[in-house]
Design a protein around this motif. Structure first.
Motif, PDB file in Angstrom:
ATOM      1  N   ILE A  84       0.856  -1.191   0.000  1.00 56.25           N
ATOM      2  CA  ILE A  84       0.000   0.000   0.000  1.00 56.25           C
ATOM      3  C   ILE A  84       0.889   1.238   0.000  1.00 56.25           C
ATOM      4  O   ILE A  84       1.916   1.273   0.673  1.00 56.25           O
ATOM      5  N   THR A  85       0.512   2.240  -0.776  1.00 59.96           N
ATOM      6  CA  THR A  85       1.207   3.526  -0.743  1.00 59.96           C
ATOM      7  C   THR A  85       0.197   4.609  -0.387  1.00 59.96           C
ATOM      8  O   THR A  85      -0.886   4.675  -0.960  1.00 59.96           O
ATOM      9  N   ALA A  86       0.561   5.457   0.555  1.00 57.69           N
ATOM     10  CA  ALA A  86      -0.338   6.520   1.018  1.00 57.69           C
ATOM     11  C   ALA A  86      -0.554   7.544  -0.087  1.00 57.69           C
ATOM     12  O   ALA A  86       0.332   7.809  -0.909  1.00 57.69           O
ATOM     13  N   SER A  87      -1.742   8.141  -0.104  1.00 60.84           N
ATOM     14  CA  SER A  87      -2.038   9.192  -1.071  1.00 60.84           C
ATOM     15  C   SER A  87      -2.911  10.262  -0.422  1.00 60.84           C
ATOM     16  O   SER A  87      -3.664   9.988   0.516  1.00 60.84           O
ATOM     17  N   LYS A  88      -2.780  11.475  -0.913  1.00 60.95           N
ATOM     18  CA  LYS A  88      -3.578  12.577  -0.390  1.00 60.95           C
ATOM     19  C   LYS A  88      -5.064  12.367  -0.671  1.00 60.95           C
ATOM     20  O   LYS A  88      -5.913  12.816   0.093  1.00 60.95           O
ATOM     21  N   GLU A  89      -5.363  11.679  -1.790  1.00 61.16           N
ATOM     22  CA  GLU A  89      -6.762  11.393  -2.112  1.00 61.16           C
ATOM     23  C   GLU A  89      -7.431  10.569  -1.024  1.00 61.16           C
ATOM     24  O   GLU A  89      -8.641  10.667  -0.811  1.00 61.16           O
ATOM     25  N   ALA A  90      -6.635   9.755  -0.340  1.00 61.18           N
ATOM     26  CA  ALA A  90      -7.177   8.894   0.726  1.00 61.18           C
ATOM     27  C   ALA A  90      -7.139   9.572   2.088  1.00 61.18           C
ATOM     28  O   ALA A  90      -7.381   8.938   3.111  1.00 61.18           O
ATOM     29  N   GLY A  91      -6.821  10.865   2.106  1.00 60.68           N
ATOM     30  CA  GLY A  91      -6.830  11.612   3.362  1.00 60.68           C
ATOM     31  C   GLY A  91      -5.497  11.691   4.070  1.00 60.68           C
ATOM     32  O   GLY A  91      -5.415  12.215   5.187  1.00 60.68           O
ATOM     33  N   ASN A  92      -4.441  11.195   3.446  1.00 60.14           N
ATOM     34  CA  ASN A  92      -3.112  11.269   4.062  1.00 60.14           C
ATOM     35  C   ASN A  92      -2.501  12.657   3.854  1.00 60.14           C
ATOM     36  O   ASN A  92      -2.902  13.398   2.954  1.00 60.14           O
ATOM     37  N   GLU A  93      -1.505  12.985   4.661  1.00 63.21           N
ATOM     38  CA  GLU A  93      -0.865  14.291   4.583  1.00 63.21           C
ATOM     39  C   GLU A  93       0.130  14.381   3.435  1.00 63.21           C
ATOM     40  O   GLU A  93       0.570  15.474   3.071  1.00 63.21           O
ATOM     41  N   TYR A  94       0.512  13.240   2.876  1.00 61.39           N
ATOM     42  CA  TYR A  94       1.546  13.230   1.840  1.00 61.39           C
ATOM     43  C   TYR A  94       1.264  12.117   0.837  1.00 61.39           C
ATOM     44  O   TYR A  94       0.453  11.222   1.084  1.00 61.39           O
ATOM     45  N   ASP A  95       1.961  12.191  -0.286  1.00 55.83           N
ATOM     46  CA  ASP A  95       1.930  11.119  -1.273  1.00 55.83           C
ATOM     47  C   ASP A  95       3.162  10.250  -1.068  1.00 55.83           C
ATOM     48  O   ASP A  95       4.264  10.746  -0.848  1.00 55.83           O
ATOM     49  N   GLU A  96       2.965   8.955  -1.150  1.00 58.14           N
ATOM     50  CA  GLU A  96       4.022   7.987  -0.890  1.00 58.14           C
ATOM     51  C   GLU A  96       4.301   7.184  -2.157  1.00 58.14           C
ATOM     52  O   GLU A  96       3.375   6.696  -2.807  1.00 58.14           O
ATOM     53  N   TYR A  97       5.575   7.068  -2.512  1.00 54.31           N
ATOM     54  CA  TYR A  97       5.980   6.297  -3.689  1.00 54.31           C
ATOM     55  C   TYR A  97       7.012   5.257  -3.266  1.00 54.31           C
ATOM     56  O   TYR A  97       7.905   5.549  -2.468  1.00 54.31           O
ATOM     57  N   VAL A  98       6.896   4.065  -3.853  1.00 56.27           N
ATOM     58  CA  VAL A  98       7.899   3.040  -3.605  1.00 56.27           C
ATOM     59  C   VAL A  98       8.973   3.153  -4.679  1.00 56.27           C
ATOM     60  O   VAL A  98       8.677   3.362  -5.865  1.00 56.27           O
ATOM     61  N   ALA A  99      10.242   3.058  -4.266  1.00 54.09           N
ATOM     62  CA  ALA A  99      11.376   3.144  -5.191  1.00 54.09           C
ATOM     63  C   ALA A  99      11.849   1.743  -5.565  1.00 54.09           C
ATOM     64  O   ALA A  99      12.153   0.928  -4.691  1.00 54.09           O
TER      65      ALA A  99
END
Length: 230
Positions: free
Chosen positions: A60-75
């Motif tokens: 799972i990667t966090a996203s602002k659309e889901a209410g998180n404070e930041y966008d998360e990307y896996v490298a």
């Protein structure tokens, strides 16, 4: 006087040649520019980067659309960065993913994509097949999805762009991107289900023909990976 004019033109020509040579870059320098552009994009967009090991704990990667404070990307080790906005597929009443073979992507699937491509060196939108406000009066740009056949076997994974006489992605073809789907796109498919929404940062070596030719990274907002209806 003629000698002075000739001397001036000679100096001007020599200066132009020197400038042209000075502006040329080695492949290593172009790769450094690419790296800087990617890092700037990550910083400017306040992206939190996580490792593949951390990602695979829950995929799972966090996203602002889901209410998180930041966008998360896996490298990934090949330079690709991925954010899963919506994995697609189906969930049960408790929100648990229901693994259904119909929803997973497999060898020989025909997949339709809707996306927006951004040049990470310039910030320009360079290719798309979804309605964008600026181009609403040019419906041919978003009339058809980009469709490809997904080939997956023991030693090779690739995607072949499919186009009939009429139903093809106009801008992709006009830009001369070739018939091979960016290999960076395919990195995402094992983690996705039908109708997924994913964002990708793709380095030149994992991109389409022009990306590789000009050592140019691209950002993709792939609004939909959808299995073609038979």
């Amino acid at each position: 006087m003629k000698k002075l004019v000739f001397l001036f033109l000679s100096l001007l020509t020599a200066g132009s040649l020197f400038q042209a040579c000075d502006n040329s870059k080695t492949y290593a320098e172009m790769l450094e520019d690419e790296k800087n552009a990617v890092n700037k994009f990550i910083k400017d967009n306040d992206i939190r980067v996580i490792s593949l090991e951390e990602f695979e704990r829950d995929t799972i990667t966090a996203s602002k659309e889901a209410g998180n404070e930041y966008d998360e990307y896996v490298a990934f080790s090949n330079g690709v960065y991925m954010q899963i906005v919506d994995r697609g597929g189906k969930e049960d009443k408790n929100g648990v993913e229901v693994i259904n073979e119909v929803d997973t992507f497999a060898n020989n699937n025909v997949i339709c994509t809707r996306y927006v491509e951004q040049d990470m060196m310039t910030g320009d939108t360079t290719c798309f097949n979804v309605p964008l406000e600026r181009w609403m009066d040019v419906p041919d740009y978003y009339k058809f999805p980009l469709t490809f056949r997904y080939v997956q076997n023991a030693s090779t994974v690739y995607g072949i762009v499919l186009s009939g006489s009429l139903d093809y992605d106009l801008l992709w073809n006009s830009n001369g991107y070739g018939t091979a789907i960016p290999s960076g796109w395919l990195i995402a498919l094992p983690y996705l289900r039908n109708n997924a929404h994913v964002r990708l940062i793709i380095p030149s070596k994992m991109g389409h023909t022009l990306a590789q030719q000009y050592v140019n990274p691209y950002f993709y907002d792939i609004r939909k990976f959808e299995k073609a209806k038979s």
